[in-house]
Design a protein around this motif. Sequence first.
Motif, PDB file in Angstrom:
ATOM      1  N   LEU A  84     -19.137  77.645  85.688  1.00  0.00           N
ATOM      2  CA  LEU A  84     -18.021  76.713  85.549  1.00  0.00           C
ATOM      3  C   LEU A  84     -17.090  76.804  86.762  1.00  0.00           C
ATOM      4  O   LEU A  84     -16.601  75.777  87.254  1.00  0.00           O
ATOM      5  N   ALA A  85     -16.844  78.019  87.249  1.00  0.00           N
ATOM      6  CA  ALA A  85     -16.029  78.169  88.450  1.00  0.00           C
ATOM      7  C   ALA A  85     -16.717  77.526  89.644  1.00  0.00           C
ATOM      8  O   ALA A  85     -16.069  76.905  90.497  1.00  0.00           O
ATOM      9  N   ALA A  86     -18.041  77.638  89.705  1.00  0.00           N
ATOM     10  CA  ALA A  86     -18.793  77.044  90.814  1.00  0.00           C
ATOM     11  C   ALA A  86     -18.637  75.528  90.825  1.00  0.00           C
ATOM     12  O   ALA A  86     -18.471  74.919  91.888  1.00  0.00           O
ATOM     13  N   VAL A  87     -18.683  74.904  89.658  1.00  0.00           N
ATOM     14  CA  VAL A  87     -18.518  73.447  89.586  1.00  0.00           C
ATOM     15  C   VAL A  87     -17.131  73.059  90.091  1.00  0.00           C
ATOM     16  O   VAL A  87     -16.969  72.101  90.865  1.00  0.00           O
ATOM     17  N   ALA A  88     -16.106  73.812  89.692  1.00  0.00           N
ATOM     18  CA  ALA A  88     -14.741  73.498  90.118  1.00  0.00           C
ATOM     19  C   ALA A  88     -14.592  73.649  91.635  1.00  0.00           C
ATOM     20  O   ALA A  88     -13.981  72.799  92.297  1.00  0.00           O
ATOM     21  N   TRP A  89     -15.150  74.715  92.201  1.00  0.00           N
ATOM     22  CA  TRP A  89     -15.020  74.929  93.643  1.00  0.00           C
ATOM     23  C   TRP A  89     -15.800  73.885  94.435  1.00  0.00           C
ATOM     24  O   TRP A  89     -15.338  73.405  95.468  1.00  0.00           O
ATOM     25  N   LEU A  90     -16.994  73.525  93.967  1.00  0.00           N
ATOM     26  CA  LEU A  90     -17.765  72.509  94.672  1.00  0.00           C
ATOM     27  C   LEU A  90     -17.080  71.145  94.605  1.00  0.00           C
ATOM     28  O   LEU A  90     -17.101  70.381  95.578  1.00  0.00           O
ATOM     29  N   THR A  91     -16.486  70.845  93.465  1.00  0.00           N
ATOM     30  CA  THR A  91     -15.761  69.580  93.342  1.00  0.00           C
ATOM     31  C   THR A  91     -14.594  69.531  94.312  1.00  0.00           C
ATOM     32  O   THR A  91     -14.357  68.519  94.990  1.00  0.00           O
ATOM     33  N   ARG A  92     -13.856  70.634  94.403  1.00  0.00           N
ATOM     34  CA  ARG A  92     -12.742  70.691  95.347  1.00  0.00           C
ATOM     35  C   ARG A  92     -13.250  70.655  96.790  1.00  0.00           C
ATOM     36  O   ARG A  92     -12.634  70.016  97.660  1.00  0.00           O
ATOM     37  N   ALA A  93     -14.383  71.317  97.062  1.00  0.00           N
ATOM     38  CA  ALA A  93     -14.966  71.272  98.399  1.00  0.00           C
ATOM     39  C   ALA A  93     -15.337  69.850  98.782  1.00  0.00           C
ATOM     40  O   ALA A  93     -15.151  69.429  99.931  1.00  0.00           O
ATOM     41  N   ALA A  94     -15.843  69.091  97.833  1.00  0.00           N
ATOM     42  CA  ALA A  94     -16.174  67.688  98.108  1.00  0.00           C
ATOM     43  C   ALA A  94     -14.922  66.898  98.455  1.00  0.00           C
ATOM     44  O   ALA A  94     -14.924  66.061  99.376  1.00  0.00           O
ATOM     45  N   GLU A  95     -13.841  67.149  97.735  1.00  0.00           N
ATOM     46  CA  GLU A  95     -12.592  66.440  98.011  1.00  0.00           C
ATOM     47  C   GLU A  95     -12.070  66.737  99.412  1.00  0.00           C
ATOM     48  O   GLU A  95     -11.417  65.891 100.034  1.00  0.00           O
TER      49      GLU A  95
END
Length: 920
Positions: free
Chosen positions: A388-399
């Motif tokens: 779940l943390a990985a999804v949040a970090w990747l989403t922020r990385a995309a932004e």
Amino acid sequence: MGSIGAMVGRETEREVLSEFTAATGGRVLVLRGDAGVGKSALLDHAAELAAEQGHRVIRAAGVEAESELPFAGLHQFLYPLLPSIDQLDPAQRSVFDVVFGRGGSTSPSVMTLGIAVLDLLSLAASHEPLVLVLDDGQWLDGSSTEVCGFVGRRLTGSAVKLLVGLRAGVPSGFDTAALPELAVATLSEAAAEELLDTRHTALDPSVRRLVLDEARGNPLALLELPPHVSGARAERGGGNVSGYTGIPLPQRLHQVYGARIEALEPSVRAELLRGALDGVGAGSAADRTRGTRYRMRDADEAAARGLLDVDPLSGDFVFRHPLVRSTVVQTATPNQRRAAHAVLADLHRADLERRASHLAASTIDPDEQVAATLEAAADSATLRGGALAAVAWLTRAAELSESPEERHRRLGDAAYIAGHSGQLDHARQLAGAGGGPGANDSPAAALAAGYAALFEDGDVRSTQRQICAAVESMRDAGVKEPDEVLTRLVDLLLVINQYASDDAAWERTHRILDDVGHLVPPLTRIYEDAWGDVVRRGAGLHARVERAFADPQGLEPWDVTRLCVAAYHVDTLSQYRPHLQRTVDREVETGAVADAMTMLHLIMLDQIAVGEWAEAERTGQRCLELTITHQHALFVHHTQAYLGLLAALRGDVERARELQAQVDAWARPRGVGFLTQIADATGTAAALGEGDYEAAYLHAIGLTPPGTFTPYAHQASRSLLDLVEAALHTGRSQQARAHALAARDANLPDISPRLALITYGALAMTAEDAAEADAMYDRAETHPAAVTFPFEHARIRLAHGIRLRHTQGRKAARPSLTLAAETFERLGAPDWAERARAELRAAGTAAASSSAPFAALTWQEQRIADLAARGLTNKEIGERIHLSPRTVSSHLYRVFPKLGITSRAALRDALGKLPSDQNV
């Protein structure tokens, strides 16, 4: 509540804590109460008592800022024990690498890590008893919470105690940990008055009454409200301050602290903000075990205003209460918070995940360097069990990505992990979030939509077409280099094809892979050959799987799962089951439920294969609950299919046929051939168990005609023995022989150990020549894999015994028939056991269950049987020898028939009758 020595009230709580610390043996206790009610003071009191009694006290505190960092909380408890960790053996030490970030291995399961922590605590407590004190446990990260709960339930008999403070009304993993609790209520009216009068003398009577009414016995409010209320009264010229009434107490305390914070110099507020965002603890001892932390400096003004305390050992400033910390953050502006996060990101340069958390919060504009750091942190979190943390970090990385291509790629990665975490709706949203025309038609969007359609409703037909089209579009676009999205699309296509079991779809996929195979990793080619037609493409697969598992630490969780599926198809799953069992609990707990469901299926299949049928039933039920909870219709019916097959093997024909009908009615209209084949296999097994060989034959030829193996039908080869036996019993000896010879000619013995076993058995059963039959029976019964597949082995022995009775006489048949009957009884296959006993009676021997000598117990079975005979429960036995209660039950299930008993009450007498070399 004052200092520890001058604690007001709390007679009941202090008595409980006094008994807790003085008691011999390990214990655990959770203190639960509202914010400010005095939990921290009681924990301090208990820690002081424990220290006075000679215990070593280790403190930790949950911090909201770290609640998504895997194992951040556990690190606090373990850091002071590093010297003891170095005294453990290498295997145990390696388990802690993931906690301390010292290795790249995948995260161990809760049970594996929990057992390692128990061993570490026991080692440390052998020198002096330990008391672990956890404050603000509601903010502990999920991974640490699970391990603490596991450990807390198993402290009996140790010299370790665990105290946990939890804030009421805040959800926590401890809520379901089944640990004993002590409710911490507000102070009585008399104690509240005493505390107020002790700490705030000479209050105006009207202010005193108002504070008592507003605080309602909450100690923190009693200590903090008087200056605030007095100040408000002074501002009104001594007038009525009753308008203050009615504001919720936590909000009111925020107001109290907020007023003090606003009065500070800007530089001091900045210091407090950096400390708050870095999770500086609320208690003086909480931060000493946390490693690098921001140290607040020049904050004497804040201490003077009652916002900070000073750690007497380190001299560092620490927050007086968690509400102070949260108020500091709430009162800061967004720009102030971003500036503080930037400082902290620089402070934590050496800590990838903590640095990523601060960078994500400090950056506004696209920044490729920051995005790359967040992506690296996501990779680390995935391996450590933080999907779940990985999804949040990747989403922020995309932004924060500077190019549309990188944005799309990172969103695709986030969608992929979200899909494996069971967040199918979220995965679809992420895949289509790239923006711009055609975003929802991108390969990443097709990938997310394919996962959702497959798992939510078993839609194999349209998803197969869509994923094929997406792969072909990437191929036609001229992809020249290995591409992660392409690999994921192809892997999903292989999953869909496995479920569809359609030869035309598989042939199309093989053609596609002939074109793009050089762009996907070797693992994908293993999946292609193993999941489709193992009869025609399975040569050498077991060696390829073994090589792929040579470095399991470098495998993603989904690759471990997929390789284990390949191992199942070549019947070598048992040697990789430890990988699954180390991972499955973590995947469930961190939300990666799609992988966890498949892992549970595989564990169940191996348990069925090796004869742990009672354990397999429990695994199946656990998986079924998980699939129903997450509404994965495909996995619901997949699990029911395996449960139906198991029920048929165990003689529960009514349940088997009920589940068979449910699975078939759902899967056949959708074209999910993988499940309809298992349904047919269930019908075959149920009919064989009942002795209805005509029905068994009709079910079996629905899987494959005699003399051949239907392409891309995974049950075609697995049902070899079923078809041969059914054909022989219905007078179709020619068809039976043709099928056995087809297995030999297809080189099935070279593909898997189980296929070797049943091929030799089929050739023996159908041989007309006595010498060939004897040779094939000997080859089957002495095959190294025979003990790994006890059900098939027992069936071959039964057939051999029947043949011997007819050809060599009753005496020659008895050993094979006796061994077959004992195995069927041990497995829990009553129909087959009765058939073997009937043959024994025909061979002139009484029922095997009463005449057969006791079977030898393994060393582990002896340990478990002895502990059970002493009256210990399965849970207590598991705690003693570090096994799960389910595993203990499985061992006992095998022990009872070996000893010729049916209940625990008979264990002691039965063990006493064993030969001396069999006693523990």
